[in-house]
Design a protein around this motif. Structure first.
Motif, PDB file in Angstrom:
ATOM      1  N   LEU A  15      15.431  28.387  -9.805  1.00 13.62           N
ATOM      2  CA  LEU A  15      15.405  28.801 -11.209  1.00 13.62           C
ATOM      3  C   LEU A  15      16.804  28.889 -11.805  1.00 13.62           C
ATOM      4  O   LEU A  15      16.988  28.698 -12.994  1.00 13.62           O
ATOM      5  N   ARG A  16      17.790  29.175 -10.970  1.00 16.12           N
ATOM      6  CA  ARG A  16      19.169  29.241 -11.458  1.00 16.12           C
ATOM      7  C   ARG A  16      19.729  27.860 -11.756  1.00 16.12           C
ATOM      8  O   ARG A  16      20.771  27.735 -12.376  1.00 16.12           O
ATOM      9  N   ARG A  17      19.066  26.810 -11.324  1.00 19.61           N
ATOM     10  CA  ARG A  17      19.549  25.446 -11.522  1.00 19.61           C
ATOM     11  C   ARG A  17      19.190  24.872 -12.895  1.00 19.61           C
ATOM     12  O   ARG A  17      19.784  23.902 -13.327  1.00 19.61           O
ATOM     13  N   ARG A  82      22.330  20.223  -5.216  1.00 18.71           N
ATOM     14  CA  ARG A  82      22.390  20.205  -3.750  1.00 18.71           C
ATOM     15  C   ARG A  82      23.721  20.663  -3.203  1.00 18.71           C
ATOM     16  O   ARG A  82      23.812  21.079  -2.057  1.00 18.71           O
ATOM     17  N   ARG A  83      24.757  20.490  -4.020  1.00 15.64           N
ATOM     18  CA  ARG A  83      26.107  20.812  -3.553  1.00 15.64           C
ATOM     19  C   ARG A  83      26.834  21.622  -4.618  1.00 15.64           C
ATOM     20  O   ARG A  83      26.724  21.312  -5.805  1.00 15.64           O
ATOM     21  N   PRO A  84      27.587  22.610  -4.208  1.00 17.93           N
ATOM     22  CA  PRO A  84      28.381  23.362  -5.184  1.00 17.93           C
ATOM     23  C   PRO A  84      29.388  22.445  -5.885  1.00 17.93           C
ATOM     24  O   PRO A  84      29.835  21.449  -5.309  1.00 17.93           O
ATOM     25  N   LEU A  85      29.710  22.794  -7.092  1.00 24.39           N
ATOM     26  CA  LEU A  85      30.640  22.005  -7.890  1.00 24.39           C
ATOM     27  C   LEU A  85      31.961  21.775  -7.153  1.00 24.39           C
ATOM     28  O   LEU A  85      32.517  20.682  -7.188  1.00 24.39           O
ATOM     29  N   THR A  92      31.619  14.599  -9.607  1.00 26.98           N
ATOM     30  CA  THR A  92      31.756  15.117 -10.966  1.00 26.98           C
ATOM     31  C   THR A  92      32.827  14.357 -11.745  1.00 26.98           C
ATOM     32  O   THR A  92      32.646  14.053 -12.924  1.00 26.98           O
ATOM     33  N   GLY A  93      33.914  14.028 -11.071  1.00 29.50           N
ATOM     34  CA  GLY A  93      34.976  13.260 -11.721  1.00 29.50           C
ATOM     35  C   GLY A  93      34.525  11.874 -12.137  1.00 29.50           C
ATOM     36  O   GLY A  93      34.800  11.431 -13.253  1.00 29.50           O
ATOM     37  N   ALA A  94      33.807  11.198 -11.239  1.00 29.41           N
ATOM     38  CA  ALA A  94      33.305   9.856 -11.564  1.00 29.41           C
ATOM     39  C   ALA A  94      32.279   9.924 -12.688  1.00 29.41           C
ATOM     40  O   ALA A  94      32.297   9.092 -13.609  1.00 29.41           O
ATOM     41  N   ARG A 138      25.329   9.184  -1.712  1.00 32.18           N
ATOM     42  CA  ARG A 138      25.591  10.026  -0.529  1.00 32.18           C
ATOM     43  C   ARG A 138      24.811  11.332  -0.568  1.00 32.18           C
ATOM     44  O   ARG A 138      24.477  11.888   0.469  1.00 32.18           O
ATOM     45  N   SER A 139      24.554  11.829  -1.760  1.00 26.68           N
ATOM     46  CA  SER A 139      23.876  13.122  -1.918  1.00 26.68           C
ATOM     47  C   SER A 139      22.400  13.001  -2.240  1.00 26.68           C
ATOM     48  O   SER A 139      21.610  13.839  -1.827  1.00 26.68           O
ATOM     49  N   SER A 140      22.048  11.975  -3.022  1.00 26.72           N
ATOM     50  CA  SER A 140      20.676  11.894  -3.506  1.00 26.72           C
ATOM     51  C   SER A 140      20.305  10.450  -3.834  1.00 26.72           C
ATOM     52  O   SER A 140      20.889   9.856  -4.750  1.00 26.72           O
TER      53      SER A 140
END
Length: 169
Positions: A15-17, A82-85, A92-94, A138-140
């Motif tokens: 729910l926090r997402r 899935r991963r913290p910032l 995030t940069g890309a 790599r993540s999803s």
């Protein structure tokens, strides 16, 4: 004595997402809105250009981009939930770079009529989308797949940009 947890700690993690998804959607659609402001007469400008026979009608761009901006946001959300910032800085940069290059294209093409610079920008955008896709994969897998239509549409748009540059340069 029982310990009272902060309200956020009591909420299920999923729910926090949702606020993150709303933020990513807002960022993506803000890019669309700013691009729209930079080229308020884009449809008429597009219609006035010499275009190749395979160019789509001007009315098609709005619906396509509306869907694509949503997929751009959801793909980032799938990675960031899935991963913290702090652990997803490259992703995030890309993602941010492709969004910035996306934002730059409309004013270059429609606002300034700089078709060559717009083509350079869209080529850099394609590279940024490709990088984002590799990192997101790599993540999803779902995040990666959501970017495939975006990459294909931008590749088509790059071809169209190049053709218009050649016909109107």
């Amino acid at each position: 004595m029982t310990q009272t947890l902060p309200r956020d700690a009591r909420q299920p993690r999923r729910l926090r997402r949702w606020p993150l998804l709303l933020l990513l959607l807002a960022l993506s659609y803000a890019v669309a809105a700013v691009g729209g402001l930079a080229s308020s007469d884009a449809a008429s400008t597009y219609r006035s250009l010499d275009r190749p026979a395979w160019a789509p009608p001007s009315w098609l761009f709005g619906p396509v981009w509306t869907v694509l901006y949503a997929t751009i946001a959801v793909s980032a959300w799938l990675v960031l939930r899935r991963r913290p910032l702090a652990e997803a800085r490259a992703e995030t940069g890309a993602w941010s770079a492709q969004l910035a290059l996306n934002l730059a294209w409309t004013p270059l093409f429609f606002g300034a009529g700089q078709y060559g610079l717009a083509f350079l920008d869209i080529c850099l955008l394609l590279a940024a989308i490709g990088t984002t896709m590799v990192l997101f994969r790599r993540s999803s897998r779902a995040a990666w797949l959501l970017l495939v239509p975006y990459a294909l549409w931008v590749l088509y748009a790059a071809s169209l940009n190049f053709a218009i540059w050649q016909l109107n340069g």
